[in-house]
Design an enzyme around this catalytic site. Structure first.
Site, PDB file in Angstrom:
ATOM      1  N   GLY A  39      -7.166   3.488  10.737  1.00  0.00           N
ATOM      2  CA  GLY A  39      -8.023   2.412  10.260  1.00  0.00           C
ATOM      3  C   GLY A  39      -8.148   2.023   8.718  1.00  0.00           C
ATOM      4  N   THR A  40      -7.345   3.087   7.939  1.00  0.00           N
ATOM      5  CA  THR A  40      -7.321   2.996   6.659  1.00  0.00           C
ATOM      6  C   THR A  40      -7.022   1.399   6.100  1.00  0.00           C
ATOM      7  OG1 THR A  40      -5.149   3.826   6.364  1.00  0.00           O
ATOM      8  CG2 THR A  40      -7.228   5.288   5.929  1.00  0.00           C
ATOM      9  N   GLY A  41      -5.758   1.010   6.728  1.00  0.00           N
ATOM     10  CA  GLY A  41      -5.087  -0.143   6.337  1.00  0.00           C
ATOM     11  C   GLY A  41      -6.274  -1.492   6.783  1.00  0.00           C
ATOM     12  N   CYS A  42      -6.730  -1.529   7.742  1.00  0.00           N
ATOM     13  CA  CYS A  42      -7.799  -2.546   8.254  1.00  0.00           C
ATOM     14  C   CYS A  42      -8.936  -2.703   7.100  1.00  0.00           C
ATOM     15  CB  CYS A  42      -8.355  -2.238   9.749  1.00  0.00           C
ATOM     16  SG  CYS A  42      -6.986  -2.189  10.762  1.00  0.00           S
ATOM     17  N   THR A  83      -7.187   9.256   9.017  1.00  0.00           N
ATOM     18  CA  THR A  83      -6.840   8.071   8.400  1.00  0.00           C
ATOM     19  C   THR A  83      -6.468   6.777   9.330  1.00  0.00           C
ATOM     20  OG1 THR A  83      -4.490   8.746   8.494  1.00  0.00           O
ATOM     21  CG2 THR A  83      -5.560   9.235   6.463  1.00  0.00           C
ATOM     22  N   LYS A 133       0.828  -1.212   0.087  1.00  0.00           N
ATOM     23  CA  LYS A 133       0.168  -0.136   0.069  1.00  0.00           C
ATOM     24  C   LYS A 133       0.792   1.268  -0.041  1.00  0.00           C
ATOM     25  CE  LYS A 133      -1.509  -1.561   3.556  1.00  0.00           C
ATOM     26  NZ  LYS A 133      -2.090  -1.948   5.172  1.00  0.00           N
TER      27      LYS A 133
HETATM   28  N1  LIG Z   1      -4.128  10.360   2.417  1.00  0.00           N
HETATM   29  C1  LIG Z   1      -4.447   9.240   1.648  1.00  0.00           C
HETATM   30  N2  LIG Z   1      -5.087   9.603   0.584  1.00  0.00           N
HETATM   31  C2  LIG Z   1      -5.905   8.559  -0.279  1.00  0.00           C
HETATM   32  N3  LIG Z   1      -5.614   7.399   0.120  1.00  0.00           N
HETATM   33  C3  LIG Z   1      -4.848   7.019   1.219  1.00  0.00           C
HETATM   34  C4  LIG Z   1      -4.262   7.948   2.120  1.00  0.00           C
HETATM   35  N4  LIG Z   1      -3.877   7.447   3.026  1.00  0.00           N
HETATM   36  C5  LIG Z   1      -3.816   6.037   2.727  1.00  0.00           C
HETATM   37  N5  LIG Z   1      -4.343   5.953   1.673  1.00  0.00           N
HETATM   38  C6  LIG Z   1      -4.854   4.505   1.155  1.00  0.00           C
HETATM   39  O1  LIG Z   1      -5.310   3.818   2.247  1.00  0.00           O
HETATM   40  C7  LIG Z   1      -5.145   2.279   2.089  1.00  0.00           C
HETATM   41  C8  LIG Z   1      -4.345   2.015   3.303  1.00  0.00           C
HETATM   42  O2  LIG Z   1      -2.848   2.437   3.201  1.00  0.00           O
HETATM   43  P1  LIG Z   1      -1.778   2.865   4.363  1.00  0.00           P
HETATM   44  O3  LIG Z   1      -0.514   2.701   3.314  1.00  0.00           O
HETATM   45  O4  LIG Z   1      -1.805   4.060   4.880  1.00  0.00           O
HETATM   46  O5  LIG Z   1      -2.066   1.630   5.018  1.00  0.00           O
HETATM   47  P2  LIG Z   1      -1.711   1.157   6.794  1.00  0.00           P
HETATM   48  O6  LIG Z   1      -0.432   2.088   6.900  1.00  0.00           O
HETATM   49  O7  LIG Z   1      -1.938  -0.071   7.162  1.00  0.00           O
HETATM   50  O8  LIG Z   1      -2.870   2.218   7.433  1.00  0.00           O
HETATM   51  P3  LIG Z   1      -2.645   3.147   8.656  1.00  0.00           P
HETATM   52  O9  LIG Z   1      -1.856   4.251   8.226  1.00  0.00           O
HETATM   53  O10 LIG Z   1      -4.123   3.348   8.808  1.00  0.00           O
HETATM   54  O11 LIG Z   1      -2.102   2.138   9.562  1.00  0.00           O
HETATM   55  C9  LIG Z   1      -4.179   2.372   0.801  1.00  0.00           C
HETATM   56  O12 LIG Z   1      -5.196   1.832  -0.145  1.00  0.00           O
HETATM   57  C10 LIG Z   1      -3.822   3.897   0.639  1.00  0.00           C
HETATM   58  O13 LIG Z   1      -3.599   3.866  -0.925  1.00  0.00           O
HETATM   59  C1  LIG Z   2      -6.682  -3.343  17.276  1.00  0.00           C
HETATM   60  C2  LIG Z   2      -6.250  -2.681  16.334  1.00  0.00           C
HETATM   61  N1  LIG Z   2      -5.822  -3.211  14.981  1.00  0.00           N
HETATM   62  C3  LIG Z   2      -5.048  -2.724  14.042  1.00  0.00           C
HETATM   63  C4  LIG Z   2      -4.577  -1.397  13.971  1.00  0.00           C
HETATM   64  C5  LIG Z   2      -3.978  -0.582  13.048  1.00  0.00           C
HETATM   65  O1  LIG Z   2      -4.884  -0.140  12.356  1.00  0.00           O
HETATM   66  P1  LIG Z   2      -4.507   0.774  10.816  1.00  0.00           P
HETATM   67  O2  LIG Z   2      -3.254   0.177  10.619  1.00  0.00           O
HETATM   68  O3  LIG Z   2      -5.561   0.330  10.025  1.00  0.00           O
HETATM   69  O4  LIG Z   2      -4.706   2.109  11.281  1.00  0.00           O
HETATM   70  C6  LIG Z   2      -5.072  -0.537  15.328  1.00  0.00           C
HETATM   71  N2  LIG Z   2      -4.960   0.633  15.326  1.00  0.00           N
HETATM   72  N3  LIG Z   2      -5.733  -1.348  16.300  1.00  0.00           N
END
Ligand SMILES: Nc1ncnc2c1ncn2[C@@H]1O[C@H](COP(=O)(O)OP(=O)(O)OP(=O)(O)O)[C@@H](O)[C@H]1O
Ligand SMILES: Cc1ncc(COP(=O)(O)O)c(N)n1
Length: 266
Positions: free
Chosen positions: A210-213, A208, A176
């Site tokens: 929880g975007t990854g989840c 942002t 990602k």
């Molecule tokens: N600022 C942003 N604008 C548009 N898309 C985004 C943005 N930030 C993350 N994404 C998208 O959200 C999804 C998760 O990406 P990211 O790399 O942030 O994952 P993550 O690090 O596991 O999540 P988190 O940052 O919540 O821990 C991907 O599809 C990414 O392209």
């Molecule tokens: C219980 C739990 N699981 C996963 C994530 C990471 O979340 P993300 O990488 O989507 O922000 C989190 N903050 N808490």
């Protein structure tokens, strides 16, 4: 009889409702898939950070997976926060034992504020036990660096990392781009022969959490409904783009994404 698609998430609870089990179940529901859960840990968490982490016993994790797998038979499974190598070993064994399919591994390591959600020594269990079972793995850039054991500076490095992660036995690797340097948010998919790129505008927002989840849960829901991996990733990208763009603006820190935004766009 009505055809009901079912997905199981094996992950931690986020009391703030933006990530973890809560994000997964909301996303499954929004995509028309029946959601089930096996909790690995309870976190006391909000948009400002993680205040407490309380892992469950291996026995408790095992029993939840047995209960769901023997009766409700999920069409797809997602893993999120697994916390320890003991839990990773247990989850991997249960997946093999119940012959679970369409496995999406979100290799959660560190929460946004820096709190560890996976013990460091558990990375090797992730590599050797869980990844070989995965249909899709969805690391962000820092997680891909740890799994592939290399630094990622540009898109070419990301392709190299994807090849190295694929070599661990995963069928599809999505790296990602939320943490990337490009102007757009670019996610890369490698299926062992081709690279595909999924792009969206990069939104300037602090909401942002929880975007990854949410992204990985959307892929899981689509696989549960019988979609191909590439199509599932495309829908997940559209889902997360809408969820970030139409922000809720709640909480005093990194707020959650809007899980109902995608449905409202349809
Ligand atoms: N600022 C942003 N604008 C548009 N898309 C985004 C943005 N930030 C993350 N994404 C998208 O959200 C999804 C998760 O990406 P990211 O790399 O942030 O994952 P993550 O690090 O596991 O999540 P988190 O940052 O919540 O821990 C991907 O599809 C990414 O392209
Ligand atoms: C219980 C739990 N699981 C996963 C994530 C990471 O979340 P993300 O990488 O989507 O922000 C989190 N903050 N808490």
């Amino acid at each position: 009889m009505k055809k009901v698609f079912k997905a199981l998430t094996i992950a931690g609870s986020d009391s703030g409702g933006g990530a973890g089990i809560q994000a997964d179940l909301k996303t499954f529901q929004e995509l028309g898939v029946f959601g089930m859960s096996a909790l690995t840990a309870v976190t006391a968490q909000n948009t400002l950070g993680v205040q407490g982490v309380y892992p469950l016993s291996v026995e408790a994790v095992n029993e939840q997976i047995d209960s769901v797998a023997t009766d409700l038979k999920p069409n797809a499974v997602k893993t999120g926060m697994l916390f320890s190598s003991e839990i990773i070993h247990a989850v991997s064994e249960k997946m093999a034992m119940h012959q679970l399919e369409n496995i999406v591994v979100d290799p959660v390591m560190i929460a946004k504020g820096g709190a560890p959600l996976l013990q460091q020594e558990a990375v090797s269990a992730l590599r050797t036990h869980l990844l070989p079972l995965a249909t899709v793995v969805t690391p962000n850039i820092p997680e891909a660096e740890v799994i592939a054991d290399m630094k990622i500076h540009n898109l070419a490095d990301r392709e190299t990392a994807a090849r190295k992660i694929f070599a661990l036995g995963v069928k599809n690797v999505v790296i990602k781009g939320g943490h990337g340097e490009e102007e757009q948010a670019v996610d890369l998919l490698y299926d062992g022969s081709d690279f595909s790129f999924f792009k969206s505008k990069r939104f300037e927002t602090r909401h942002t959490h929880g975007t990854g989840c949410t992204f990985a849960a959307a892929i899981t829901a689509e696989l549960a409904a019988g979609k191909e991996v590439k199509e599932a990733v495309r829908t997940a990208k559209t889902f997360i783009e809408a969820a970030i763009q139409d922000e809720l603006g709640i909480g005093q820190g990194h707020g959650p994404t809007n899980h109902w935004a995608y449905r409202q766009k349809l």
